[in-house]
Design an enzyme around this catalytic site. Structure first.
Site, mmCIF file in Angstrom:
data_model
loop_
_atom_site.group_PDB
_atom_site.id
_atom_site.type_symbol
_atom_site.label_atom_id
_atom_site.label_comp_id
_atom_site.label_asym_id
_atom_site.label_seq_id
_atom_site.Cartn_x
_atom_site.Cartn_y
_atom_site.Cartn_z
ATOM 1 N N GLY A 188 29.418 -60.111 -16.129
ATOM 2 C CA GLY A 188 28.410 -59.071 -16.159
ATOM 3 C C GLY A 188 28.449 -58.210 -14.909
ATOM 4 O O GLY A 188 28.983 -58.614 -13.878
ATOM 5 N N SER A 189 27.882 -57.018 -15.000
ATOM 6 C CA SER A 189 27.768 -56.143 -13.834
ATOM 7 C C SER A 189 26.568 -56.560 -12.987
ATOM 8 O O SER A 189 25.750 -57.363 -13.412
ATOM 9 C CB SER A 189 27.591 -54.693 -14.284
ATOM 10 N N GLY A 190 26.481 -55.994 -11.801
ATOM 11 C CA GLY A 190 25.365 -56.288 -10.914
ATOM 12 C C GLY A 190 25.748 -57.223 -9.784
ATOM 13 O O GLY A 190 24.917 -57.541 -8.939
ATOM 14 N N HIS A 191 27.021 -57.683 -9.797
ATOM 15 C CA HIS A 191 27.498 -58.614 -8.776
ATOM 16 C C HIS A 191 28.451 -57.935 -7.795
ATOM 17 O O HIS A 191 29.170 -58.614 -7.063
ATOM 18 C CB HIS A 191 28.231 -59.782 -9.428
ATOM 19 N N ASP A 208 30.181 -65.648 -21.668
ATOM 20 C CA ASP A 208 31.580 -65.540 -21.254
ATOM 21 C C ASP A 208 32.443 -66.555 -22.002
ATOM 22 O O ASP A 208 33.554 -66.244 -22.435
ATOM 23 C CB ASP A 208 31.706 -65.740 -19.739
ATOM 24 N N HIS A 260 22.044 -64.817 -11.130
ATOM 25 C CA HIS A 260 21.394 -63.848 -12.010
ATOM 26 C C HIS A 260 19.889 -63.977 -11.855
ATOM 27 O O HIS A 260 19.130 -63.462 -12.661
ATOM 28 C CB HIS A 260 21.744 -64.101 -13.472
#
Lengths: 209, 334
Positions: free
Chosen positions: B55-58, B111, B220
């Site tokens: 996921g994005s945001g990392h 994932d 997260h």
């Protein structure tokens, strides 16, 4: 009538999309209590994309298939593959049938349930969408009476299944790491699954009249 | 919420576009998939391909680790949400030079499903896919249920070891074995001080009461396993080190790699305060630190907090870490 036409009934899928979009914030909120809070956003995005691509001339099977395609190729997450496979196998189950009656519908539900079980690793009681889908499918299969009565029974079982997740401890997915702390909150997937099944049932019931 | 966004729905695409423009010397966007970033050096003849995704945001993870002797292609998901099976599949195809592809990713339900489906799609094209599933986060499950643990910042060290091994021209089996070994030698822990906000939600995902911290928090914002009173930095560093070392069996003379990553909003100087204590303690144990990394290497939007990752090195891992690597998130010159 004992069933609805498969042809020209993709609007039912659009109604499902509208319901998910309307509940975007609510689904993200309950997901955020024990998960990462993205369930409503991702679901709404995928269902909105699918709704744009569905034409009223499409069959119910085509509509479900379009929705599946969007979820699997554009959405990802856990819900992309889970609902993607569910809708694909539901679409295949009714395929080119001209009518969707109680027999077809039961096959469709069972195919959807099988798909979710095969791609995921959850069982009933694990605090997932299966806690809605399995009792709903079972209620439809085991309730006597006409199509509408069986759909009503399915809706009631779906809602009861959804509510049953409140007292469960999550055993799969992100919230499973919380153990006891996952208790006391509805599962977001079980909640969206209940919305999907109830809107689907209502769409059919209205068209049976 | 004070953020630099246009429309929340577009932020991932816009960030990926900006990223490939900024790092065009190292990476490029996949020609047919705006959610796949490919290394300029991939696919490289005679070499196993490496893929990851998440996921994005990392950021800089995951796409920041695409580059030379690191990952060949990355699938990019929505914020905190797994990429699609199609994106993993496109990444696998872009990384494949005919020698198979190893997908090195983190242990999350989405994932796992999407990689499984992508591997099935790639198999139909005749591409052999192996996987290593990162589960370095100690607090996410007890040791006897290690297969349930999440993957966090330790993934960077797994990519580094796998990428360096792939660069030697090793077989798919060998690259997989090295990445697995690196992972098995790696443990991480996170401590959260303040939550993060997904822009589309507009409010924090969870709460951390003032004066407290969550030990074992997921990246997260999965709630931690324990909420305790906020301590001084040295005491926090001690707690974090104790948690990761409990499973490391370090003895005097060992060598480790240490990564202290911020979760997004913690000032970088505070990460150095944590590292100062960690280095002092390891030094007192007579344990050598090779190639320490301190900074925002694997974040969680604007969460406040940090993760500590320790990888115990054997001769092979030490030699692999000494080799050159160049990607937007990490540059190592031997």
């Amino acid at each position: 009538m004992s069933g609805i036409r498969n042809a020209n009934n993709a609007a039912i899928v659009r109604e499902i999309a509208e319901c998910i979009i309307a509940n975007k914030a609510y689904l993200s909120e309950i997901d955020g209590r024990i998960g990462d809070g993205d369930h409503g956003n991702n679901m709404a995005k995928g269902f909105a994309m699918a709704a744009e691509r569905i034409s009223d001339d499409d069959s119910l099977a085509d509509g479900l298939s379009t929705l599946s395609g969007v979820l699997m190729t554009e959405i990802g997450g856990s819900m992309g593959p889970l609902y993607g496979m569910m809708f694909e196998d539901m679409a295949e189950a009714i395929g080119d049938e001209s009518m969707v009656d109680a027999t077809q519908f039961q096959r469709m539900l069972e195919a959807g349930q099988e798909a979710v079980i095969s791609i995921g690793s959850a069982h009933v009681g694990d605090k997932t969408l299966l806690d809605t889908l399995c009792p709903a499918t079972e209620a439809f299969a085991n309730t006597p009476g006409n199509f509408q009565a069986r759909l009503e029974a399915m809706k009631a079982a779906a809602a009861e299944g959804r509510d049953s997740t409140r007292d469960m401890i999550a055993r799969v997915g992100r919230s499973s790491r919380l153990g006891e702390r996952s208790r006391g909150v509805l599962d977001a997937g079980a909640t969206s699954c209940c919305m999907i099944l109830c809107t689907l049932a209502d769409g059919i019931i209205r068209r049976l009249a | 919420m004070q953020r630099f966004i246009n429309n929340p729905d577009d932020l991932v695409d816009e960030a990926v576009r900006g990223f490939v423009k900024a790092h065009r010397d190292l990476v490029a966007l996949h020609p047919d998939n705006a959610r796949v970033v490919v290394s300029r050096t991939a696919p490289e003849c005679g070499r196993v391909g490496l893929v990851t995704g998440g996921g994005s945001g990392h950021e800089p993870a995951f796409m920041g680790y695409v580059g030379r002797h690191m990952v060949d292609a990355v699938a990019v998901g929505e914020l905190f949400s797994s990429p699609t099976a199609k994106s993993f599949y496109d990444a696998i195809r872009a990384a494949d030079a005919g020698n198979g592809v190893c997908v090195l990713y983190g242990n999350y339900a989405g994932d796992n499903m999407n990689v499984k489906m992508a591997a099935r799609m790639a198999a139909k094209d005749g591409i052999e896919v192996r996987t290593v599933v990162a589960n370095d986060d100690v607090c996410s499950a007890p040791l006897e249920e290690r297969e349930k643990r999440r993957g966090v910042a330790g993934e960077i060290l797994m990519w580094r070891a796998g990428g360096a091994r792939a660069a030697t021209g090793a077989s798919l089996e060998a690259v997989q074995a090295t990445a697995q070994k690196a992972l098995d030698a790696t443990r991480s822990v996170g401590v959260g001080l303040a939550p993060c906000t997904l822009p589309a939600n507009g409010r924090p995902n969870f709460e951390i009461a003032p004066g407290t911290m969550e030990v074992g928090i997921g990246h997260h914002g999965e709630p931690g396993m324990e909420v305790v009173d906020l301590k001084a930095a040295d005491a926090v560093a001690d707690d974090m080190l104790d948690i990761v070392l409990a499973e490391q069996n370090l003895v005097a003379g060992d060598t480790v790699s240490v990564l202290v990553s911020g979760l997004g909003a913690t000032p970088v100087n505070e990460l150095y305060i944590l590292y100062d204590r960690i280095a002092t303690r390891l030094d007192a144990m007579n344990v050598e630190i090779m190639q320490p990394l301190v900074g925002n290497y694997f974040t969680s939007l604007e969460m406040m907090g940090a993760t500590l990752t320790v990888m115990k090195l054997d001769d092979e891992l030490r030699a692999l870490l000494a080799t050159e690597a160049s990607c937007p998130g990490l540059k190592v010159t031997p």
